[in-house]
Design a protein around this motif. Structure first.
Motif, PDB file in Angstrom:
ATOM      1  N   ARG A  58       0.826  -1.206   0.000  1.00 41.97           N
ATOM      2  CA  ARG A  58       0.000   0.000   0.000  1.00 41.97           C
ATOM      3  C   ARG A  58       0.864   1.262   0.000  1.00 41.97           C
ATOM      4  NH1 ARG A  58      -5.045   0.518   1.639  1.00 41.97           N
ATOM      5  NH2 ARG A  58      -4.716   2.469   0.530  1.00 41.97           N
ATOM      6  N   ILE A  59       1.933   1.262   0.770  1.00 42.37           N
ATOM      7  CA  ILE A  59       2.815   2.426   0.845  1.00 42.37           C
ATOM      8  C   ILE A  59       3.505   2.663  -0.496  1.00 42.37           C
ATOM      9  CG2 ILE A  59       4.973   3.270   1.890  1.00 42.37           C
ATOM     10  CD1 ILE A  59       3.915   1.983   4.542  1.00 42.37           C
ATOM     11  N   GLN A  60       3.778   1.585  -1.221  1.00 42.67           N
ATOM     12  CA  GLN A  60       4.407   1.723  -2.529  1.00 42.67           C
ATOM     13  C   GLN A  60       3.415   2.118  -3.614  1.00 42.67           C
ATOM     14  OE1 GLN A  60       6.486  -1.978  -3.160  1.00 42.67           O
ATOM     15  NE2 GLN A  60       8.242  -1.287  -1.960  1.00 42.67           N
ATOM     16  N   GLY A  61       2.155   2.343  -3.226  1.00 48.63           N
ATOM     17  CA  GLY A  61       1.178   2.854  -4.170  1.00 48.63           C
ATOM     18  C   GLY A  61       0.139   1.877  -4.658  1.00 48.63           C
ATOM     19  N   SER A  62       0.206   0.643  -4.220  1.00 46.53           N
ATOM     20  CA  SER A  62      -0.805  -0.329  -4.639  1.00 46.53           C
ATOM     21  C   SER A  62      -2.148  -0.010  -3.998  1.00 46.53           C
ATOM     22  CB  SER A  62      -0.393  -1.746  -4.224  1.00 46.53           C
ATOM     23  OG  SER A  62       0.769  -2.155  -4.879  1.00 46.53           O
ATOM     24  N   THR A  63      -3.206  -0.349  -4.694  1.00 48.01           N
ATOM     25  CA  THR A  63      -4.537  -0.217  -4.110  1.00 48.01           C
ATOM     26  C   THR A  63      -4.749  -1.353  -3.113  1.00 48.01           C
ATOM     27  OG1 THR A  63      -5.598  -1.630  -5.762  1.00 48.01           O
ATOM     28  CG2 THR A  63      -5.439   0.751  -6.267  1.00 48.01           C
ATOM     29  N   HIS A  64      -5.823  -1.259  -2.360  1.00 48.34           N
ATOM     30  CA  HIS A  64      -6.180  -2.332  -1.436  1.00 48.34           C
ATOM     31  C   HIS A  64      -6.327  -3.645  -2.199  1.00 48.34           C
ATOM     32  CE1 HIS A  64      -8.358  -4.484   1.748  1.00 48.34           C
ATOM     33  NE2 HIS A  64      -9.274  -4.766   0.828  1.00 48.34           N
ATOM     34  N   SER A  65      -7.051  -3.605  -3.302  1.00 42.24           N
ATOM     35  CA  SER A  65      -7.280  -4.819  -4.100  1.00 42.24           C
ATOM     36  C   SER A  65      -5.983  -5.404  -4.633  1.00 42.24           C
ATOM     37  CB  SER A  65      -8.222  -4.515  -5.268  1.00 42.24           C
ATOM     38  OG  SER A  65      -9.470  -4.101  -4.782  1.00 42.24           O
ATOM     39  N   ASP A  66      -5.081  -4.535  -5.094  1.00 48.77           N
ATOM     40  CA  ASP A  66      -3.783  -5.009  -5.598  1.00 48.77           C
ATOM     41  C   ASP A  66      -2.957  -5.642  -4.485  1.00 48.77           C
ATOM     42  OD1 ASP A  66      -4.401  -4.132  -8.137  1.00 48.77           O
ATOM     43  OD2 ASP A  66      -3.262  -2.257  -7.958  1.00 48.77           O
ATOM     44  N   ALA A  67      -2.989  -5.031  -3.310  1.00 51.14           N
ATOM     45  CA  ALA A  67      -2.225  -5.570  -2.177  1.00 51.14           C
ATOM     46  C   ALA A  67      -2.756  -6.937  -1.766  1.00 51.14           C
ATOM     47  CB  ALA A  67      -2.268  -4.597  -1.003  1.00 51.14           C
ATOM     48  N   VAL A  68      -4.075  -7.083  -1.780  1.00 50.41           N
ATOM     49  CA  VAL A  68      -4.685  -8.379  -1.440  1.00 50.41           C
ATOM     50  C   VAL A  68      -4.342  -9.418  -2.506  1.00 50.41           C
ATOM     51  CG1 VAL A  68      -6.894  -9.606  -1.185  1.00 50.41           C
ATOM     52  CG2 VAL A  68      -6.528  -7.411  -0.020  1.00 50.41           C
TER      53      VAL A  68
END
Length: 138
Positions: A114-124
């Motif tokens: 998330r800190i690197q810019g991913s969305t919640h969905s991308d992080a999951v």
């Protein structure tokens, strides 16, 4: 008279501590007071309850503390985050896990994404891919 004062003080402190972990976490996360019967508290409670089935933590309070720490870290880096989303993210990643997992480790990975810019969905999705590749989930 002292006994009466002690009894009243005890009753007041019990009423003050009647707030659930889900209420406290929701209030912190949304930065506003919420009623115990609100949909937001119900959603947080559901996430915490599910989280205890997939995370190897002792109780709701510890899971809530981990989620709040991760939420604050993401926010400190200028990204939007809610504690309930964080817990739901861990629950989604671990859907179908063979055993309970260390959610502190998983949520740290989530925070980095998330800190690197991913969305919640991308992080999951990234967490699920990693945990699938390592055989933790099917």
């Amino acid at each position: 008279m002292k006994v009466l004062f002690f009894i009243l003080a005890s009753l007041c402190s019990m009423a003050a501590s009647a707030e659930t972990v889900a209420e406290k976490l929701t209030t912190l996360s949304l930065d506003r007071t919420v009623k115990s019967s609100s949909p937001e508290v119900a959603r947080t409670q559901a996430a915490l309850t599910r989280g205890l089935t997939v995370c190897s933590v002792e109780n709701e309070e510890k899971l809530a503390n981990i989620a709040w720490f991760i939420t604050k870290k993401i926010r400190a880096e200028g990204h939007y985050a809610e504690a309930t989303d964080v817990i739901e993210g861990a629950n989604a990643v671990l859907l179908g896990a063979k055993t309970k997992q260390d959610c502190a480790e998983l949520l740290s990975l989530y925070a980095v994404n998330r800190i690197q810019g991913s969305t919640h969905s991308d992080a999951v999705a990234g967490g699920r891919g990693l945990y699938r590749a390592t055989g933790v989930i099917n």
